[in-house]
Design a protein around this motif. Structure first.
Motif, PDB file in Angstrom:
ATOM      1  N   ASP A  92      42.800  31.976  44.528  1.00 32.70           N
ATOM      2  CA  ASP A  92      41.922  32.681  43.006  1.00 32.70           C
ATOM      3  C   ASP A  92      41.703  33.822  43.384  1.00 32.70           C
ATOM      4  N   VAL A 124      44.424  37.068  42.657  1.00 34.93           N
ATOM      5  CA  VAL A 124      44.061  36.791  41.113  1.00 34.93           C
ATOM      6  C   VAL A 124      43.439  37.287  40.579  1.00 34.93           C
ATOM      7  N   SER A 178      44.038  30.656  35.706  1.00 36.08           N
ATOM      8  CA  SER A 178      42.965  31.287  36.377  1.00 36.08           C
ATOM      9  C   SER A 178      41.944  31.645  34.873  1.00 36.08           C
TER      10      SER A 178
END
Length: 208
Positions: free
Chosen positions: A76, A79, A99
């Motif tokens: 995460d 991302v 996400s």
């Protein structure tokens, strides 16, 4: 005279209305043309290659940090550093990362999911997973295009308005110069002003 007083106001409003539509037309034309160019870039096949490269970056990140499927927090973090990247990861057809919905992962079964992104196989230290990756790589260009077209429209509006105002100021200064000639004693001097607004009426009355 009252009729002429209204004419100047109407002319000013009409100029502003026309100015607005011209500026809006310029802005819309730039936006349409720019969008067409960006859309053609998406259709030429280079977009798929760029998304493939983004998947490769993610795979290299996982391997470099030796991540397992329990390390979705680090995925995460990766991302969140990307721009316009959206992805979902499935292990054994069960969602372990999304996400747009993390950390509240739904655990939805892959067989019930329709995902518009590109499909890849993603290898973690402890398992192979299914990756659906969507990268809106041109998003920043679309945003810049929208902002740029609006700014250009505003600039066009201001330029046209300033041209009209500057023309009006020149007429007022010319009238001021003519009045000075009359004040200097040349009563045979004829003030020439074209139009049907208050300035023209004032010039006519001064001539009389």
């Amino acid at each position: 005279m009252s009729k002429n007083k209204c004419s100047f106001r109407k002319k000013f409003v009409l100029v502003l209305v026309i100015d607005f539509f011209v500026a809006a037309l310029v802005s819309l034309s730039i936006l349409t043309l720019g969008t067409s160019v960006l859309d053609s870039r998406r259709a030429d096949g280079t977009g798929k290659a760029r998304i493939d490269n983004k998947e490769t970056e993610l795979q290299e990140y996982i391997q470099e940090h030796k991540l397992s499927t329990d390390d979705m927090d680090q995925v995460d973090q990766w991302v969140r550093k990307q721009y316009g990247v959206y992805l979902s990861i499935y292990r054994d057809k069960t969602n372990i990362y999304d996400s747009e919905n993390y950390p509240a992962v739904s655990g939805e079964d892959l067989s019930n999911v329709y995902y518009s992104g590109n499909y890849y196989k993603l290898k973690f230290k402890d398992a192979d997973t299914d990756l659906y990756l969507l990268w809106d790589y041109d998003l920043q260009y679309y945003i810049a295009l929208i902002i740029g077209s609006v700014v250009l429209g505003v600039v066009v509006f201001l330029i046209i308005a300033l041209i009209y105002i500057n023309r009006l100021i020149r007429r007022i200064r010319r009238l001021e110069s003519d009045v000075r000639v009359l004040a200097g004693g040349d009563l045979n001097y004829v003030i020439e002003h074209k139009g049907r607004d208050e300035l023209t009426s004032l010039a006519s009355e001064l001539n009389q």
